[in-house]
Design a protein around this motif. Structure first.
Motif, PDB file in Angstrom:
ATOM      1  N   PHE A  85       0.786  -1.227   0.000  1.00 23.48           N
ATOM      2  CA  PHE A  85       0.000   0.000   0.000  1.00 23.48           C
ATOM      3  C   PHE A  85       0.823   1.284   0.000  1.00 23.48           C
ATOM      4  O   PHE A  85       0.294   2.351  -0.315  1.00 23.48           O
ATOM      5  CB  PHE A  85      -0.983  -0.007   1.176  1.00 23.48           C
ATOM      6  N   ARG A  86       2.116   1.210   0.363  1.00 27.65           N
ATOM      7  CA  ARG A  86       2.954   2.414   0.357  1.00 27.65           C
ATOM      8  C   ARG A  86       4.160   2.285  -0.550  1.00 27.65           C
ATOM      9  O   ARG A  86       5.112   3.050  -0.440  1.00 27.65           O
ATOM     10  CB  ARG A  86       3.423   2.747   1.772  1.00 27.65           C
ATOM     11  N   SER A  87       4.159   1.320  -1.437  1.00 25.15           N
ATOM     12  CA  SER A  87       5.289   1.151  -2.341  1.00 25.15           C
ATOM     13  C   SER A  87       4.792   1.123  -3.775  1.00 25.15           C
ATOM     14  O   SER A  87       3.678   0.695  -4.044  1.00 25.15           O
ATOM     15  CB  SER A  87       6.018  -0.154  -2.034  1.00 25.15           C
ATOM     16  N   THR A  88       5.639   1.578  -4.660  1.00 21.71           N
ATOM     17  CA  THR A  88       5.320   1.505  -6.087  1.00 21.71           C
ATOM     18  C   THR A  88       6.349   0.660  -6.825  1.00 21.71           C
ATOM     19  O   THR A  88       6.280   0.520  -8.031  1.00 21.71           O
ATOM     20  CB  THR A  88       5.277   2.910  -6.715  1.00 21.71           C
ATOM     21  N   GLU A  89       7.285   0.081  -6.089  1.00 19.85           N
ATOM     22  CA  GLU A  89       8.350  -0.709  -6.698  1.00 19.85           C
ATOM     23  C   GLU A  89       7.863  -2.110  -7.056  1.00 19.85           C
ATOM     24  O   GLU A  89       7.138  -2.741  -6.292  1.00 19.85           O
ATOM     25  CB  GLU A  89       9.511  -0.844  -5.730  1.00 19.85           C
ATOM     26  N   GLY A  90       8.272  -2.584  -8.225  1.00 20.52           N
ATOM     27  CA  GLY A  90       8.018  -3.957  -8.618  1.00 20.52           C
ATOM     28  C   GLY A  90       6.575  -4.293  -8.940  1.00 20.52           C
ATOM     29  O   GLY A  90       6.211  -5.456  -8.984  1.00 20.52           O
ATOM     30  N   LEU A  91       5.755  -3.297  -9.157  1.00 20.11           N
ATOM     31  CA  LEU A  91       4.344  -3.545  -9.460  1.00 20.11           C
ATOM     32  C   LEU A  91       4.153  -3.698 -10.963  1.00 20.11           C
ATOM     33  O   LEU A  91       4.896  -3.141 -11.757  1.00 20.11           O
ATOM     34  CB  LEU A  91       3.477  -2.400  -8.946  1.00 20.11           C
ATOM     35  N   ARG A  92       3.128  -4.435 -11.342  1.00 19.92           N
ATOM     36  CA  ARG A  92       2.810  -4.581 -12.761  1.00 19.92           C
ATOM     37  C   ARG A  92       1.307  -4.436 -12.918  1.00 19.92           C
ATOM     38  O   ARG A  92       0.553  -4.514 -11.962  1.00 19.92           O
ATOM     39  CB  ARG A  92       3.300  -5.927 -13.292  1.00 19.92           C
ATOM     40  N   ASP A  93       0.880  -4.197 -14.121  1.00 17.79           N
ATOM     41  CA  ASP A  93      -0.540  -4.034 -14.436  1.00 17.79           C
ATOM     42  C   ASP A  93      -1.191  -2.929 -13.597  1.00 17.79           C
ATOM     43  O   ASP A  93      -2.301  -3.084 -13.090  1.00 17.79           O
ATOM     44  CB  ASP A  93      -1.302  -5.357 -14.243  1.00 17.79           C
ATOM     45  N   VAL A  94      -0.483  -1.839 -13.438  1.00 18.93           N
ATOM     46  CA  VAL A  94      -0.991  -0.701 -12.671  1.00 18.93           C
ATOM     47  C   VAL A  94      -1.712   0.238 -13.627  1.00 18.93           C
ATOM     48  O   VAL A  94      -1.178   0.585 -14.686  1.00 18.93           O
ATOM     49  CB  VAL A  94       0.161   0.038 -11.952  1.00 18.93           C
ATOM     50  N   ALA A  95      -2.908   0.643 -13.252  1.00 20.92           N
ATOM     51  CA  ALA A  95      -3.678   1.573 -14.075  1.00 20.92           C
ATOM     52  C   ALA A  95      -2.880   2.862 -14.266  1.00 20.92           C
ATOM     53  O   ALA A  95      -2.181   3.308 -13.343  1.00 20.92           O
ATOM     54  CB  ALA A  95      -5.014   1.874 -13.422  1.00 20.92           C
ATOM     55  N   GLN A  99      -0.015   4.878 -11.664  1.00 19.28           N
ATOM     56  CA  GLN A  99       1.405   4.617 -11.865  1.00 19.28           C
ATOM     57  C   GLN A  99       2.248   5.636 -11.106  1.00 19.28           C
ATOM     58  O   GLN A  99       2.017   6.835 -11.200  1.00 19.28           O
ATOM     59  CB  GLN A  99       1.749   4.616 -13.352  1.00 19.28           C
ATOM     60  N   GLY A 100       3.193   5.111 -10.328  1.00 19.02           N
ATOM     61  CA  GLY A 100       4.078   5.977  -9.553  1.00 19.02           C
ATOM     62  C   GLY A 100       3.463   6.529  -8.278  1.00 19.02           C
ATOM     63  O   GLY A 100       4.105   7.299  -7.572  1.00 19.02           O
ATOM     64  N   ARG A 101       2.228   6.134  -7.973  1.00 17.88           N
ATOM     65  CA  ARG A 101       1.546   6.622  -6.766  1.00 17.88           C
ATOM     66  C   ARG A 101       1.240   5.454  -5.837  1.00 17.88           C
ATOM     67  O   ARG A 101       0.673   4.456  -6.274  1.00 17.88           O
ATOM     68  CB  ARG A 101       0.212   7.281  -7.137  1.00 17.88           C
ATOM     69  N   PRO A 102       1.569   5.567  -4.564  1.00 18.32           N
ATOM     70  CA  PRO A 102       1.183   4.507  -3.630  1.00 18.32           C
ATOM     71  C   PRO A 102      -0.329   4.517  -3.427  1.00 18.32           C
ATOM     72  O   PRO A 102      -0.993   5.541  -3.621  1.00 18.32           O
ATOM     73  CB  PRO A 102       1.922   4.862  -2.346  1.00 18.32           C
ATOM     74  N   ALA A 103      -0.877   3.371  -3.023  1.00 13.66           N
ATOM     75  CA  ALA A 103      -2.327   3.241  -2.854  1.00 13.66           C
ATOM     76  C   ALA A 103      -2.848   4.027  -1.663  1.00 13.66           C
ATOM     77  O   ALA A 103      -3.998   4.464  -1.674  1.00 13.66           O
ATOM     78  CB  ALA A 103      -2.704   1.768  -2.712  1.00 13.66           C
ATOM     79  N   LEU A 104      -2.032   4.192  -0.629  1.00 14.59           N
ATOM     80  CA  LEU A 104      -2.433   4.947   0.561  1.00 14.59           C
ATOM     81  C   LEU A 104      -1.427   6.046   0.851  1.00 14.59           C
ATOM     82  O   LEU A 104      -0.228   5.879   0.609  1.00 14.59           O
ATOM     83  CB  LEU A 104      -2.493   4.023   1.790  1.00 14.59           C
ATOM     84  N   THR A 105      -1.909   7.135   1.409  1.00 14.97           N
ATOM     85  CA  THR A 105      -1.023   8.197   1.874  1.00 14.97           C
ATOM     86  C   THR A 105      -0.450   7.802   3.237  1.00 14.97           C
ATOM     87  O   THR A 105      -0.955   6.886   3.893  1.00 14.97           O
ATOM     88  CB  THR A 105      -1.775   9.535   2.018  1.00 14.97           C
TER      89      THR A 105
END
Length: 122
Positions: A85-95, A99-105
């Motif tokens: 929820f607080r990382s953007t590293e190693g993700l795939r299939d991100v809308a 992209q480049g934004r964590p899911a939670l602040t």
């Protein structure tokens, strides 16, 4: 990099707001917690059963441990299905919008942790 994330998380940990955390946890469009977790071991047909119930989380884990696991559970289990929820590293299939934004602040993370620490198993 993950060590830096851990240090940043520890440095930014705040008390959070219990009521905002409760609302966020229940909001299936943002936190998604209840898709995999139930609030209690008794369960609920509208909540998940793929992951441990949340009422025992605070009994098992410290506030910091909860925070680190929500931020990026991959640090503890490389094969976890729990989203980081607080990382953007190693993700795939991100809308594209995410992209480049964590899911939670950071504040949302603090709020979730504040609420989770109020839950106790029956």
């Amino acid at each position: 990099m993950r060590a830096l994330l851990a240090l940043a998380l520890a440095a930014s940990a705040q008390a959070g707001d219990v009521e905002r955390g409760r609302a966020l946890l229940a909001d299936r469009t943002q936190s998604l917690c209840l898709l995999c977790h139930a609030l209690t071991a008794a369960g609920d047909p509208n909540q998940g059963n793929l992951a441990p119930p949340l009422d025992a989380a605070a009994a098992r884990l410290s506030r910091q441990d909860l925070r680190e696991r929500i931020a990026d559970m991959r640090r503890f289990n490389a094969t976890t299905v729990m989203p980081p929820f607080r990382s953007t590293e190693g993700l795939r299939d991100v809308a594209p919008a995410w992209q480049g934004r964590p899911a939670l602040t950071e504040q949302q993370l603090d709020d979730l942790v504040a609420y989770l620490t109020t839950l106790t198993p029956p």
